[in-house]
Design a protein around this motif. Structure first.
Motif, PDB file in Angstrom:
ATOM      1  N   LEU A   1       0.785  -1.227   0.164  1.00  0.00           N
ATOM      2  CA  LEU A   1      -0.035  -0.064  -0.045  1.00  0.00           C
ATOM      3  C   LEU A   1       0.893   1.301  -0.059  1.00  0.00           C
ATOM      4  O   LEU A   1       0.479   2.354  -0.370  1.00  0.00           O
ATOM      5  CB  LEU A   1      -0.884   0.014   1.336  1.00  0.00           C
ATOM      6  N   LEU A   2       2.134   0.986   0.342  1.00  0.00           N
ATOM      7  CA  LEU A   2       2.974   2.290   0.399  1.00  0.00           C
ATOM      8  C   LEU A   2       3.230   2.821  -1.213  1.00  0.00           C
ATOM      9  O   LEU A   2       3.704   3.841  -1.504  1.00  0.00           O
ATOM     10  CB  LEU A   2       4.395   1.946   0.757  1.00  0.00           C
ATOM     11  N   LEU A   3       2.862   1.738  -2.167  1.00  0.00           N
ATOM     12  CA  LEU A   3       3.112   2.446  -3.554  1.00  0.00           C
ATOM     13  C   LEU A   3       1.664   3.282  -4.093  1.00  0.00           C
ATOM     14  O   LEU A   3       1.497   3.557  -4.985  1.00  0.00           O
ATOM     15  CB  LEU A   3       3.033   1.292  -4.488  1.00  0.00           C
ATOM     16  N   ALA A   4       0.604   3.394  -3.084  1.00  0.00           N
ATOM     17  CA  ALA A   4      -0.586   4.004  -3.492  1.00  0.00           C
ATOM     18  C   ALA A   4      -0.341   5.314  -3.907  1.00  0.00           C
ATOM     19  O   ALA A   4      -0.920   5.766  -5.085  1.00  0.00           O
ATOM     20  CB  ALA A   4      -1.403   3.968  -2.232  1.00  0.00           C
ATOM     21  N   PRO A   5       0.699   6.132  -3.378  1.00  0.00           N
ATOM     22  CA  PRO A   5       0.927   7.636  -3.985  1.00  0.00           C
ATOM     23  C   PRO A   5       1.578   7.582  -5.276  1.00  0.00           C
ATOM     24  O   PRO A   5       1.255   8.668  -5.867  1.00  0.00           O
ATOM     25  CB  PRO A   5       1.905   7.962  -2.901  1.00  0.00           C
ATOM     26  N   ALA A   6       2.067   6.307  -5.887  1.00  0.00           N
ATOM     27  CA  ALA A   6       2.570   6.480  -7.192  1.00  0.00           C
ATOM     28  C   ALA A   6       1.643   5.736  -7.998  1.00  0.00           C
ATOM     29  O   ALA A   6       2.142   5.855  -9.332  1.00  0.00           O
ATOM     30  CB  ALA A   6       3.984   5.865  -7.051  1.00  0.00           C
ATOM     31  N   THR A   7       0.520   5.297  -7.667  1.00  0.00           N
ATOM     32  CA  THR A   7      -0.203   4.811  -8.343  1.00  0.00           C
ATOM     33  C   THR A   7      -1.752   5.264  -8.450  1.00  0.00           C
ATOM     34  O   THR A   7      -2.052   6.316  -7.928  1.00  0.00           O
ATOM     35  CB  THR A   7      -0.313   3.313  -8.107  1.00  0.00           C
ATOM     36  N   SER A   8      -2.714   4.718  -8.955  1.00  0.00           N
ATOM     37  CA  SER A   8      -4.153   4.926  -8.865  1.00  0.00           C
ATOM     38  C   SER A   8      -4.850   4.053  -7.990  1.00  0.00           C
ATOM     39  O   SER A   8      -4.497   3.248  -7.485  1.00  0.00           O
ATOM     40  CB  SER A   8      -4.744   5.171 -10.327  1.00  0.00           C
ATOM     41  N   TRP A   9      -6.144   4.504  -8.115  1.00  0.00           N
ATOM     42  CA  TRP A   9      -7.231   3.716  -7.417  1.00  0.00           C
ATOM     43  C   TRP A   9      -7.215   2.167  -7.651  1.00  0.00           C
ATOM     44  O   TRP A   9      -7.481   1.035  -7.163  1.00  0.00           O
ATOM     45  CB  TRP A   9      -8.689   4.044  -7.229  1.00  0.00           C
ATOM     46  N   LEU A  10      -6.870   1.887  -9.077  1.00  0.00           N
ATOM     47  CA  LEU A  10      -7.021   0.577  -9.572  1.00  0.00           C
ATOM     48  C   LEU A  10      -5.835  -0.340  -8.989  1.00  0.00           C
ATOM     49  O   LEU A  10      -6.462  -1.419  -8.472  1.00  0.00           O
ATOM     50  CB  LEU A  10      -6.667   0.809 -11.154  1.00  0.00           C
ATOM     51  N   TYR A  11      -4.714   0.065  -8.936  1.00  0.00           N
ATOM     52  CA  TYR A  11      -3.758  -0.747  -8.225  1.00  0.00           C
ATOM     53  C   TYR A  11      -4.069  -0.724  -6.610  1.00  0.00           C
ATOM     54  O   TYR A  11      -3.855  -1.844  -6.292  1.00  0.00           O
ATOM     55  CB  TYR A  11      -2.331  -0.081  -8.407  1.00  0.00           C
TER      56      TYR A  11
END
Length: 325
Positions: free
Chosen positions: A252-262
Motif C-alpha cells: 500500500l506504500l505504492l498507492a501515492p505513485a499509482t491510482s485507485w486501480l492498483y
C-alpha cells in the motif's frame, strides 16, 4: 529461490529439475547438452523475476516503455539471473545430491561437468553486464553484477548454511530485478523502486518457508538450517503470518505513485493471501494436517496479481493518488 535461490531461490524455492538426458559421455545430442546447461540457469525461477521486472519498468515511466528497452533489459536480466543460479548449482552440488527434490539437477546427474558449469555461470555474468551496459545503461549493469555477487558470496557462501535467517537477508538478491527495471527506464533509483524491493523482500520468507515446511526433512538431511528445520511448526506459521501482514501493508506504500486501480487490487489480493496464511497457522495450531504447498503456490499467484496490477495501472495512465503532503 525463490526469488532467492529463488530469486529466491529463489533454486530451492521452485524445485525445478533438470530435463532427463542421456548420461553416457559422447552419446548426447546438441539439444540434450543445451538443455542440461539451460537447466543450470533454473528458468522457472527466472520466469518469476521477469514478472516483477516489466511492471517496474511500466511504473517508472507511468507508460508503456520502449519494446526494445524492455527486451534488452529482460535479456540482460535473464543472463544475470542465470549466472547466479548456475554458480549456485556449482557451490551447492553437495546439498543437491542429498535432497530428493534436487537430485535430478545437471551437476548431480553429471550431465554437465563442474568446470563447464563454472565457466557457463561466469560467462553469463559477463555477458549480462555487457548487454545491459551497451543497450540499457551503466547503472543497470552495475546493479545486475552486484546482485550476482551478493547472491553468491553473501547468500550462498555465508548465510544459507549458517543461519535460519538465510532467506530473509539473502532474499535481497531476488528483490533486485525491480530496481534494475526501474533504473533501466529512469537511469536512477527512486523511492517507488525501493518500495517494490520491500514488497518482494517481505514476500520471500512466507513463500520460501511454506516450501521448507513441506520439504523439512530434505533441508535437515542437507544440513541447511531453514526456519522449519530449527523451529516448531507453530513458530514458523506465526512468522509466516507476521511477514505476510508486513508484505501486504508494504504494497500500500505504492498507492501515492499509482491510482485507485492498483490500490484496489493490492487490498483485495492482500486480504486473499492473508486468509490462507492465517488458515495455515490455524491448522498448525489445531494439530491437523497442513498443506503449506497451497500457500507456496498462492504466493506466486499473489505476487503476479500485485505486479500485473502495477503494470496495467501505469499503462492505462490513470491519475495517481499522489502524496498526502
Amino acid at each position: 529461490m525463490s526469488l532467492v535461490d529463488a530469486a529466491h531461490g529463489r533454486g530451492d524455492s521452485t524445485g525445478a529439475d533438470a530435463p532427463s538426458v542421456a548420461e553416457t559421455p559422447g552419446r548426447r545430442g546438441v539439444r540434450q547438452v543445451v538443455g542440461a546447461y539451460a537447466a543450470l540457469a533454473k528458468p522457472r525461477v527466472i520466469e518469476l523475476l521477469l514478472v516483477t521486472t516489466i511492471p517496474a519498468m511500466f511504473l517508472a515511466g507511468r507508460e508503456i516503455p520502449s519494446p526494445w528497452l524492455v527486451l534488452a533489459t529482460l535479456v540482460g536480466g535473464t543472463m544475470a539471473a542465470g549466472s547466479a543460479n548456475a554458480l549456485n548449482c556449482v557451490i551447492d552440488t553437495d546439498i543437491d545430491k542429498v535432497m530428493k527434490r534436487t537430485k535430478r539437477r545437471p551437476l548431480v546427474r553429471d550431465s554437465v561437468p563442474q568446470r563447464g558449469a563454472l565457466i557457463f555461470g561466469l560467462a553469463l555474468g559477463a555477458a549480462s553486464f555487457a548487454v545491459l551496459a551497451l543497450t540499457v545503461n551503466l547503472l543497470s549493469a552495475i546493479l545486475a553484477v552486484a546482485t550476482i555477487l551478493f547472491y553468491i558470496f553473501v547468500y550462498t557462501l555465508v548465510l544459507k548454511r549458517r543461519t535460519p535467517q538465510n532467506v530473509v537477508w539473502g532474499g535481497a538478491a531476488g528483490c533486485m530485478p525491480v530496481v534494475i527495471g526501474w533504473s533501466a527506464v529512469s537511469g536512477t533509483v527512486e523511492w517507488p523502486a525501493l518500495v517494490m524491493f520491500g514488497v518482494i523482500f517481505f514476500w520471500t520468507p512466507p513463500h520460501t518457508w511454506a516450501l521448507a515446511m513441506k520439504y523439512r526433512e530434505d533441508y535437515e538431511r542437507a544440513g541447511v538450517p531453514m526456519l522449519p528445520v530449527v523451529a516448531t511448526p507453530e513458530h514458523v506459521a506465526k512468522q509466516i503470518v507476521i511477514y505476510s501482514w508486513v508484505m501486504v501493508g508494504w504494497t500500500l506504500l505504492l498507492a501515492p505513485a499509482t491510482s485507485w486501480l492498483y490500490t484496489t487490487f493490492a487490498v483485495v489480493a492482500g486480504a486473499w493471501f492473508l486468509f490462507y496464511a492465517h488458515r495455515l497457522r490455524a491448522a498448525v495450531g489445531r494439530g491437523v494436517e497442513t498443506k503449506p504447498m497451497a500457500l507456496f503456490h498462492r504466493s506466486n499467484t499473489y505476487l503476479m496479481i500485485v505486479f500485473c496490477a502495477l503494470a496495467v495501472d501505469a499503462a492505462i495512465g490513470l491519475p495517481v493518488l499522489g502524496l498526502p503532503f
